[in-house]
Write a protein that holds these residues in place. Structure first.
Motif, PDB file in Angstrom:
ATOM      1  N   ARG A   1       0.832  -1.204   0.000  1.00  0.00           N
ATOM      2  CA  ARG A   1       0.000   0.000   0.000  1.00  0.00           C
ATOM      3  C   ARG A   1       0.868   1.256   0.000  1.00  0.00           C
ATOM      4  O   ARG A   1       0.569   2.242  -0.669  1.00  0.00           O
ATOM      5  N   MET A   2       1.977   1.201   0.745  1.00  0.00           N
ATOM      6  CA  MET A   2       2.874   2.355   0.854  1.00  0.00           C
ATOM      7  C   MET A   2       3.720   2.560  -0.405  1.00  0.00           C
ATOM      8  O   MET A   2       4.336   3.579  -0.596  1.00  0.00           O
ATOM      9  N   ARG A   3       3.769   1.523  -1.238  1.00  0.00           N
ATOM     10  CA  ARG A   3       4.595   1.539  -2.461  1.00  0.00           C
ATOM     11  C   ARG A   3       6.052   1.890  -2.153  1.00  0.00           C
ATOM     12  O   ARG A   3       6.680   2.701  -2.828  1.00  0.00           O
ATOM     13  N   LEU A   4       6.558   1.254  -1.078  1.00  0.00           N
ATOM     14  CA  LEU A   4       7.959   1.478  -0.712  1.00  0.00           C
ATOM     15  C   LEU A   4       8.861   0.675  -1.631  1.00  0.00           C
ATOM     16  O   LEU A   4       8.516  -0.417  -2.066  1.00  0.00           O
ATOM     17  N   LYS A   5      10.010   1.233  -1.913  1.00  0.00           N
ATOM     18  CA  LYS A   5      10.978   0.496  -2.721  1.00  0.00           C
ATOM     19  C   LYS A   5      12.236   0.306  -1.895  1.00  0.00           C
ATOM     20  O   LYS A   5      12.602   1.180  -1.106  1.00  0.00           O
ATOM     21  N   ILE A   6      12.886  -0.854  -2.087  1.00  0.00           N
ATOM     22  CA  ILE A   6      14.118  -1.098  -1.322  1.00  0.00           C
ATOM     23  C   ILE A   6      15.202  -0.199  -1.897  1.00  0.00           C
ATOM     24  O   ILE A   6      15.599  -0.329  -3.056  1.00  0.00           O
ATOM     25  N   GLY A   7      15.642   0.741  -1.089  1.00  0.00           N
ATOM     26  CA  GLY A   7      16.663   1.687  -1.537  1.00  0.00           C
ATOM     27  C   GLY A   7      18.034   1.330  -1.016  1.00  0.00           C
ATOM     28  O   GLY A   7      18.190   0.350  -0.267  1.00  0.00           O
ATOM     29  N   HIS A   8      19.024   2.139  -1.384  1.00  0.00           N
ATOM     30  CA  HIS A   8      20.406   1.917  -0.941  1.00  0.00           C
ATOM     31  C   HIS A   8      20.525   1.968   0.579  1.00  0.00           C
ATOM     32  O   HIS A   8      21.234   1.182   1.180  1.00  0.00           O
ATOM     33  N   ARG A   9      19.778   2.934   1.169  1.00  0.00           N
ATOM     34  CA  ARG A   9      19.880   3.098   2.619  1.00  0.00           C
ATOM     35  C   ARG A   9      19.343   1.858   3.352  1.00  0.00           C
ATOM     36  O   ARG A   9      19.965   1.394   4.304  1.00  0.00           O
ATOM     37  N   HIS A  10      18.227   1.313   2.867  1.00  0.00           N
ATOM     38  CA  HIS A  10      17.652   0.112   3.496  1.00  0.00           C
ATOM     39  C   HIS A  10      18.686  -1.009   3.510  1.00  0.00           C
ATOM     40  O   HIS A  10      18.882  -1.683   4.512  1.00  0.00           O
ATOM     41  N   LEU A  11      19.333  -1.197   2.350  1.00  0.00           N
ATOM     42  CA  LEU A  11      20.296  -2.302   2.235  1.00  0.00           C
ATOM     43  C   LEU A  11      21.522  -2.052   3.110  1.00  0.00           C
ATOM     44  O   LEU A  11      21.997  -2.971   3.783  1.00  0.00           O
ATOM     45  N   ARG A  12      22.022  -0.809   3.102  1.00  0.00           N
ATOM     46  CA  ARG A  12      23.221  -0.498   3.892  1.00  0.00           C
ATOM     47  C   ARG A  12      22.947  -0.677   5.384  1.00  0.00           C
ATOM     48  O   ARG A  12      23.748  -1.286   6.101  1.00  0.00           O
ATOM     49  N   VAL A  13      21.816  -0.166   5.839  1.00  0.00           N
ATOM     50  CA  VAL A  13      21.484  -0.303   7.268  1.00  0.00           C
ATOM     51  C   VAL A  13      21.285  -1.786   7.613  1.00  0.00           C
ATOM     52  O   VAL A  13      21.764  -2.259   8.647  1.00  0.00           O
ATOM     53  N   SER A  14      20.617  -2.528   6.713  1.00  0.00           N
ATOM     54  CA  SER A  14      20.386  -3.962   6.971  1.00  0.00           C
ATOM     55  C   SER A  14      21.713  -4.710   7.105  1.00  0.00           C
ATOM     56  O   SER A  14      21.881  -5.508   8.033  1.00  0.00           O
ATOM     57  N   VAL A  15      22.647  -4.438   6.196  1.00  0.00           N
ATOM     58  CA  VAL A  15      23.949  -5.126   6.237  1.00  0.00           C
ATOM     59  C   VAL A  15      24.680  -4.804   7.542  1.00  0.00           C
ATOM     60  O   VAL A  15      25.226  -5.690   8.215  1.00  0.00           O
ATOM     61  N   VAL A  16      24.658  -3.525   7.938  1.00  0.00           N
ATOM     62  CA  VAL A  16      25.323  -3.116   9.181  1.00  0.00           C
ATOM     63  C   VAL A  16      24.661  -3.816  10.376  1.00  0.00           C
ATOM     64  O   VAL A  16      25.349  -4.315  11.271  1.00  0.00           O
ATOM     65  N   LEU A  17      23.331  -3.897  10.355  1.00  0.00           N
ATOM     66  CA  LEU A  17      22.634  -4.528  11.480  1.00  0.00           C
ATOM     67  C   LEU A  17      22.871  -6.043  11.534  1.00  0.00           C
ATOM     68  O   LEU A  17      22.984  -6.616  12.609  1.00  0.00           O
ATOM     69  N   ILE A  18      22.958  -6.670  10.362  1.00  0.00           N
ATOM     70  CA  ILE A  18      23.242  -8.120  10.327  1.00  0.00           C
ATOM     71  C   ILE A  18      24.620  -8.366  10.942  1.00  0.00           C
ATOM     72  O   ILE A  18      24.797  -9.248  11.788  1.00  0.00           O
ATOM     73  N   ALA A  19      25.605  -7.557  10.518  1.00  0.00           N
ATOM     74  CA  ALA A  19      26.970  -7.689  11.065  1.00  0.00           C
ATOM     75  C   ALA A  19      26.944  -7.448  12.573  1.00  0.00           C
ATOM     76  O   ALA A  19      27.552  -8.208  13.342  1.00  0.00           O
ATOM     77  N   SER A  20      26.200  -6.442  13.010  1.00  0.00           N
ATOM     78  CA  SER A  20      26.134  -6.110  14.446  1.00  0.00           C
ATOM     79  C   SER A  20      25.525  -7.258  15.242  1.00  0.00           C
ATOM     80  O   SER A  20      25.996  -7.581  16.337  1.00  0.00           O
ATOM     81  N   THR A  21      24.471  -7.853  14.699  1.00  0.00           N
ATOM     82  CA  THR A  21      23.802  -8.962  15.396  1.00  0.00           C
ATOM     83  C   THR A  21      24.793 -10.086  15.677  1.00  0.00           C
ATOM     84  O   THR A  21      24.884 -10.588  16.801  1.00  0.00           O
ATOM     85  N   PHE A  22      25.564 -10.469  14.651  1.00  0.00           N
ATOM     86  CA  PHE A  22      26.484 -11.595  14.827  1.00  0.00           C
ATOM     87  C   PHE A  22      27.743 -11.213  15.605  1.00  0.00           C
ATOM     88  O   PHE A  22      28.204 -11.993  16.433  1.00  0.00           O
ATOM     89  N   ILE A  23      28.295 -10.013  15.347  1.00  0.00           N
ATOM     90  CA  ILE A  23      29.497  -9.586  16.095  1.00  0.00           C
ATOM     91  C   ILE A  23      29.135  -9.456  17.582  1.00  0.00           C
ATOM     92  O   ILE A  23      29.837  -9.954  18.457  1.00  0.00           O
ATOM     93  N   GLY A  24      28.002  -8.793  17.858  1.00  0.00           N
ATOM     94  CA  GLY A  24      27.555  -8.619  19.240  1.00  0.00           C
ATOM     95  C   GLY A  24      27.279  -9.952  19.918  1.00  0.00           C
ATOM     96  O   GLY A  24      27.673 -10.168  21.062  1.00  0.00           O
ATOM     97  N   SER A  25      26.627 -10.860  19.190  1.00  0.00           N
ATOM     98  CA  SER A  25      26.315 -12.177  19.770  1.00  0.00           C
ATOM     99  C   SER A  25      27.596 -12.969  20.033  1.00  0.00           C
ATOM    100  O   SER A  25      27.704 -13.670  21.042  1.00  0.00           O
ATOM    101  N   LEU A  26      28.558 -12.844  19.121  1.00  0.00           N
ATOM    102  CA  LEU A  26      29.831 -13.554  19.297  1.00  0.00           C
ATOM    103  C   LEU A  26      30.596 -13.018  20.514  1.00  0.00           C
ATOM    104  O   LEU A  26      31.081 -13.798  21.337  1.00  0.00           O
ATOM    105  N   ILE A  27      30.663 -11.685  20.626  1.00  0.00           N
ATOM    106  CA  ILE A  27      31.351 -11.084  21.784  1.00  0.00           C
ATOM    107  C   ILE A  27      30.619 -11.521  23.065  1.00  0.00           C
ATOM    108  O   ILE A  27      31.245 -11.931  24.043  1.00  0.00           O
ATOM    109  N   GLY A  28      29.289 -11.438  23.034  1.00  0.00           N
ATOM    110  CA  GLY A  28      28.487 -11.858  24.188  1.00  0.00           C
ATOM    111  C   GLY A  28      28.719 -13.325  24.525  1.00  0.00           C
ATOM    112  O   GLY A  28      28.868 -13.692  25.684  1.00  0.00           O
TER     113      GLY A  28
END
Lengths: 197, 92
Positions: A51-78
């Motif tokens: 309904r919102m007609r959102l498109k996956i932009g560069h920012r969505h992908l960049r933030v997603s990649v950073v968050l994926i890395a953070s999830t695993f790096i943080g979990s590994l350190i933890g």
């Protein structure tokens, strides 16, 4: 949705569970109530995104990649820190489970029953932490907090994120959860391989 | 069917339908809210029925330690990386 509503409904669910009723196990033709509710939610979120007609932009992908890395790096350190605290290397694969309790618990059960139970509860708690604390986040923390949800941000915690942070953030959360779900089996397996005698 | 694929297909179906059919924003938000509360109710019952509360003692303590530490580090790393890559900010 108000924060007290989330807490009140969760406590109500806990009371129901304490009576010995697991609502998630109620099912029909091999599908559980949890499956039906989840699919309905995912469908509604898809409807909302369409309904919102959102498109996956560069920012969505960049933030997603950073968050994926953070999830695993943080979990590994933890996980490494918990290894030192609890004096067991099994803490590492449990932490790397990133909220996917069914897979992580089943996998860790094979090597240790006690740690299988811990894998189940620890990853379930991670999902609960995201569900109960996400409504309290504000501003820039709303994107960073997606990391807490781990693999669950593509299903169970996605609606909470959608309701409190909006469509743009829910798109990032879905991409994050989807890729984390794909990577968890690989990383948990690698961790088990490394710690096995 | 693989769980991830099923979820992706459901989302895609909703997305495509959302592009074709006009649905009121309020109706969708209300529906999401009701189903979310139902989901929280189910997860609450699943959590306590799993024996996590009755288990008590060491297993629950260790689980709380792992989930809290892993989650905290994930958020800290996320905040740091988002700032380093200039993706943080007060966008809401």
């Amino acid at each position: 949705m108000k924060y007290w509503q989330v807490i009140a409904v969760f406590l109500l669910g806990t009371c129901v569970g304490l009576l010995g009723i697991d609502l998630s196990s109620i099912g029909l033709k091999g599908y559980t109530l949890l499956d039906f509710v989840l699919m309905a939610l995912i469908f509604l979120i898809g409807l909302d995104l369409g309904r919102m007609r959102l498109k996956i932009g560069h920012r969505h992908l960049r933030v997603s990649v950073v968050l994926i890395a953070s999830t695993f790096i943080g979990s590994l350190i933890g996980g490494l820190l918990c290894y030192l605290l609890l004096k067991s290397p099994y803490a590492i694969p449990v932490a790397l489970g990133s909220g996917w309790y069914s897979y992580t618990a089943a996998r860790v059960f094979k090597i240790s029953v006690r740690w299988g139970a811990i894998a189940l509860i620890a990853n379930m708690l991670r999902e609960l932490l995201c569900m109960l604390l996400y409504p309290l986040t504000k501003g820039g923390l709303r994107e960073a907090f997606i990391s807490v949800g781990g693999a669950t941000t593509m299903d169970t915690t996605l609606p909470i994120i959608r309701l409190h942070a909006g469509e743009e953030t829910s798109l990032i959360a879905f991409i994050h959860g989807f890729i984390v779900t794909l990577l968890v089996p690989v990383l948990v397996e690698a961790a088990i391989e490394l710690i096995s005698p | 069917m693989n769980y991830s694929v099923l979820i992706l297909m459901t989302l895609l179906l909703g997305y495509l339908l959302g592009r074709v059919v006009k649905v009121e924003k309020k109706i969708i938000e209300r529906s999401i809210m009701v189903t979310t509360l139902l989901l929280i109710l189910i997860i609450g019952s699943k959590f306590s029925a799993s024996g996590a509360i009755a288990e008590g003692g060491a297993i629950l303590r260790d689980s709380i330690i792992i989930s809290f530490i892993a989650s905290s580090f994930s958020v800290i790393v996320a905040i740091l990386l988002l700032r380093i890559f200039g993706l943080g900010g007060d966008r809401t």
